[in-house]
Scaffold this motif. Sequence first.
Motif, PDB file in Angstrom:
ATOM      1  N   SER A 107      68.232  12.421  80.804  1.00 53.97           N
ATOM      2  CA  SER A 107      68.792  11.862  79.562  1.00 53.97           C
ATOM      3  C   SER A 107      68.353  12.656  78.339  1.00 53.97           C
ATOM      4  CB  SER A 107      68.326  10.403  79.404  1.00 53.97           C
ATOM      5  OG  SER A 107      66.958  10.358  79.052  1.00 53.97           O
ATOM      6  N   GLY A 108      68.942  12.301  77.209  1.00 56.81           N
ATOM      7  CA  GLY A 108      68.557  12.935  75.953  1.00 56.81           C
ATOM      8  C   GLY A 108      67.196  12.464  75.459  1.00 56.81           C
ATOM      9  N   GLU A 109      66.935  11.149  75.565  1.00 59.96           N
ATOM     10  CA  GLU A 109      65.714  10.574  74.977  1.00 59.96           C
ATOM     11  C   GLU A 109      64.491  10.644  75.895  1.00 59.96           C
ATOM     12  OE1 GLU A 109      65.097   9.262  71.911  1.00 59.96           O
ATOM     13  OE2 GLU A 109      67.042  10.017  71.283  1.00 59.96           O
ATOM     14  N   LYS A 110      64.716  10.431  77.198  1.00 61.81           N
ATOM     15  CA  LYS A 110      63.622  10.529  78.200  1.00 61.81           C
ATOM     16  C   LYS A 110      62.442   9.596  77.876  1.00 61.81           C
ATOM     17  CE  LYS A 110      64.326  15.507  79.213  1.00 61.81           C
ATOM     18  NZ  LYS A 110      65.693  15.539  78.745  1.00 61.81           N
ATOM     19  N   LEU A 126      59.112   6.905  68.598  1.00 62.11           N
ATOM     20  CA  LEU A 126      57.879   7.231  69.324  1.00 62.11           C
ATOM     21  C   LEU A 126      57.394   8.643  68.965  1.00 62.11           C
ATOM     22  CD1 LEU A 126      56.154   5.743  71.469  1.00 62.11           C
ATOM     23  CD2 LEU A 126      57.394   7.030  73.216  1.00 62.11           C
ATOM     24  N   ARG A 127      56.141   8.708  68.504  1.00 61.70           N
ATOM     25  CA  ARG A 127      55.573   9.998  68.089  1.00 61.70           C
ATOM     26  C   ARG A 127      54.806  10.619  69.258  1.00 61.70           C
ATOM     27  NH1 ARG A 127      53.172   6.540  64.266  1.00 61.70           N
ATOM     28  NH2 ARG A 127      51.194   7.116  65.250  1.00 61.70           N
ATOM     29  N   SER A 128      54.668  11.930  69.221  1.00 60.49           N
ATOM     30  CA  SER A 128      54.001  12.617  70.331  1.00 60.49           C
ATOM     31  C   SER A 128      52.536  12.171  70.457  1.00 60.49           C
ATOM     32  CB  SER A 128      54.114  14.135  70.185  1.00 60.49           C
ATOM     33  OG  SER A 128      53.585  14.529  68.951  1.00 60.49           O
ATOM     34  N   ASP A 129      51.905  11.783  69.328  1.00 60.03           N
ATOM     35  CA  ASP A 129      50.510  11.341  69.443  1.00 60.03           C
ATOM     36  C   ASP A 129      50.409   9.921  70.024  1.00 60.03           C
ATOM     37  OD1 ASP A 129      51.623  10.451  66.903  1.00 60.03           O
ATOM     38  OD2 ASP A 129      49.610   9.786  66.374  1.00 60.03           O
ATOM     39  N   GLU A 130      51.554   9.283  70.267  1.00 66.54           N
ATOM     40  CA  GLU A 130      51.546   7.946  70.885  1.00 66.54           C
ATOM     41  C   GLU A 130      51.833   8.025  72.393  1.00 66.54           C
ATOM     42  OE1 GLU A 130      53.048   5.036  67.275  1.00 66.54           O
ATOM     43  OE2 GLU A 130      54.550   6.259  68.307  1.00 66.54           O
ATOM     44  N   TYR A 131      52.288   9.177  72.883  1.00 65.65           N
ATOM     45  CA  TYR A 131      52.617   9.272  74.308  1.00 65.65           C
ATOM     46  C   TYR A 131      51.361   8.960  75.131  1.00 65.65           C
ATOM     47  CZ  TYR A 131      56.545  12.227  72.652  1.00 65.65           C
ATOM     48  OH  TYR A 131      57.632  12.733  72.011  1.00 65.65           O
ATOM     49  N   GLY A 132      51.558   8.141  76.186  1.00 65.51           N
ATOM     50  CA  GLY A 132      50.441   7.835  77.076  1.00 65.51           C
ATOM     51  C   GLY A 132      49.473   6.799  76.532  1.00 65.51           C
ATOM     52  N   LYS A 133      49.805   6.175  75.404  1.00 63.68           N
ATOM     53  CA  LYS A 133      48.868   5.231  74.775  1.00 63.68           C
ATOM     54  C   LYS A 133      49.122   3.792  75.227  1.00 63.68           C
ATOM     55  CE  LYS A 133      46.380   7.870  72.002  1.00 63.68           C
ATOM     56  NZ  LYS A 133      46.812   8.434  70.742  1.00 63.68           N
ATOM     57  N   PHE A 134      48.073   2.976  75.087  1.00 64.81           N
ATOM     58  CA  PHE A 134      48.120   1.519  75.325  1.00 64.81           C
ATOM     59  C   PHE A 134      48.252   0.910  73.927  1.00 64.81           C
ATOM     60  CE2 PHE A 134      45.318  -2.050  77.501  1.00 64.81           C
ATOM     61  CZ  PHE A 134      46.333  -2.971  77.308  1.00 64.81           C
ATOM     62  N   LEU A 135      49.450   0.419  73.593  1.00 60.56           N
ATOM     63  CA  LEU A 135      49.724  -0.090  72.245  1.00 60.56           C
ATOM     64  C   LEU A 135      50.117  -1.555  72.314  1.00 60.56           C
ATOM     65  CD1 LEU A 135      52.000   2.755  70.795  1.00 60.56           C
ATOM     66  CD2 LEU A 135      49.522   2.498  70.537  1.00 60.56           C
ATOM     67  N   ASP A 136      49.781  -2.305  71.265  1.00 68.79           N
ATOM     68  CA  ASP A 136      50.319  -3.656  71.201  1.00 68.79           C
ATOM     69  C   ASP A 136      51.680  -3.615  70.493  1.00 68.79           C
ATOM     70  OD1 ASP A 136      49.952  -3.737  68.424  1.00 68.79           O
ATOM     71  OD2 ASP A 136      48.215  -5.062  68.521  1.00 68.79           O
ATOM     72  N   PRO A 179      50.237  11.843  82.741  1.00 70.63           N
ATOM     73  CA  PRO A 179      50.271  13.280  82.414  1.00 70.63           C
ATOM     74  C   PRO A 179      51.320  14.046  83.222  1.00 70.63           C
ATOM     75  CG  PRO A 179      48.007  12.514  82.659  1.00 70.63           C
ATOM     76  CD  PRO A 179      48.887  11.402  83.138  1.00 70.63           C
ATOM     77  N   GLN A 180      51.521  13.627  84.493  1.00 69.62           N
ATOM     78  CA  GLN A 180      52.547  14.296  85.319  1.00 69.62           C
ATOM     79  C   GLN A 180      53.946  13.971  84.792  1.00 69.62           C
ATOM     80  OE1 GLN A 180      51.544  12.821  89.273  1.00 69.62           O
ATOM     81  NE2 GLN A 180      49.414  13.055  88.651  1.00 69.62           N
ATOM     82  N   TRP A 181      54.147  12.723  84.380  1.00 70.58           N
ATOM     83  CA  TRP A 181      55.442  12.360  83.788  1.00 70.58           C
ATOM     84  C   TRP A 181      55.664  13.177  82.515  1.00 70.58           C
ATOM     85  CZ3 TRP A 181      54.814   6.269  83.975  1.00 70.58           C
ATOM     86  CH2 TRP A 181      54.952   5.845  85.299  1.00 70.58           C
ATOM     87  N   ARG A 182      54.610  13.295  81.717  1.00 70.21           N
ATOM     88  CA  ARG A 182      54.768  14.006  80.434  1.00 70.21           C
ATOM     89  C   ARG A 182      55.136  15.472  80.672  1.00 70.21           C
ATOM     90  NH1 ARG A 182      50.350  13.610  75.687  1.00 70.21           N
ATOM     91  NH2 ARG A 182      49.802  11.758  76.880  1.00 70.21           N
ATOM     92  N   GLU A 183      54.527  16.059  81.723  1.00 70.47           N
ATOM     93  CA  GLU A 183      54.883  17.453  82.061  1.00 70.47           C
ATOM     94  C   GLU A 183      56.367  17.588  82.374  1.00 70.47           C
ATOM     95  OE1 GLU A 183      52.582  19.086  85.275  1.00 70.47           O
ATOM     96  OE2 GLU A 183      50.748  18.970  84.073  1.00 70.47           O
ATOM     97  N   ARG A 184      56.948  16.509  82.872  1.00 66.09           N
ATOM     98  CA  ARG A 184      58.390  16.519  83.197  1.00 66.09           C
ATOM     99  C   ARG A 184      59.239  16.127  81.989  1.00 66.09           C
ATOM    100  NH1 ARG A 184      58.942  13.195  88.740  1.00 66.09           N
ATOM    101  NH2 ARG A 184      61.095  13.873  88.532  1.00 66.09           N
TER     102      ARG A 184
END
Length: 218
Positions: free
Chosen positions: A115-118, A200-210, A156-161
């Motif tokens: 997809s475009g957004e992934k 969603l910002r790149s510094d939020e990828y992989g984070k635990f957010l409320d 991290p593996q998902w992010r690599e993709r």
Amino acid sequence: MPSVMIIGASRGIGLGFAEAYAAADGWEVHATTRTIDAPGALGQVAGNVTLHALDVTDADQINQLALAFADRDLDLLIHNAGVYGTGMSRDEVLTINAEAPFNVINALLPAVKRSGEKKLAILTSHMGSRNGGPTPSNVYGASKAALNDRYREVEPQWRERGIKSVIFHPGWVQTDMGGAGASVPVADSVRGMRRILSSLRSDEYGKFLDWQGNEVPW
Ligand SMILES: NC(=O)c1ccc[n+]([C@@H]2O[C@H](COP(=O)([O-])OP(=O)(O)OC[C@H]3O[C@@H](n4cnc5c(N)ncnc54)[C@H](OP(=O)(O)O)[C@@H]3O)[C@@H](O)[C@H]2O)c1
């Protein structure tokens, strides 16, 4: 036209996501339910909504869903299904909350990747936090801790993709699970998480957010 798949949309927060994306301009909404023959409120959601049958513990149904998306895109996948586990065995709760999400996500990941957004989001709980959350007390918290652990391992593996993902504590939400005394209406929780996902910002990828965007300690 952006597309979203909501896993576990028959009621509560999942239904709230389906309603909100269906009401938003141009979204193609895919929503799963265990009760496709009697979808209840989910069947009443107006808009470009397609229902799919899925019990997240059913490998055949997961395969069928993946096949249906073998050459399609999903801009956003939200894994929302979960159980508190009252009256269920520990194994059942761990299977539904901590193992099934990865079986479902892995089956649909190629569609997200195309997809475009992934984008990808998983619903967890602050009860799975082991560093600042409530004192561990039951299998629900243990199952969400296991979900969080596995997420941190595979993200991290998902992010690599190219997959941009986040894991959410939705707040204490007024659903069957949260109860009537809960503090956050479904619409507010959903609005908060949608806002975070839309920008969603790149510094939020992989984070635990409320649901308000605050980081939750693992
Ligand atoms: N409400 C809260 O305060 C709160 C707080 C923290 C985290 N959460 C998390 O947020 C998510 C949604 O919670 P909620 O409050 O909306 O819960 P809910 O009202 O109990 O709804 C749970 C949803 O998950 C689905 N589901 C359960 N087991 C399933 C299975 N084996 N296969 C497919 N779908 C299944 C249910 O489908 P059926 O209708 O078929 O049972 C329903 O659509 C959960 O992951 C929960 O742990 C909620």
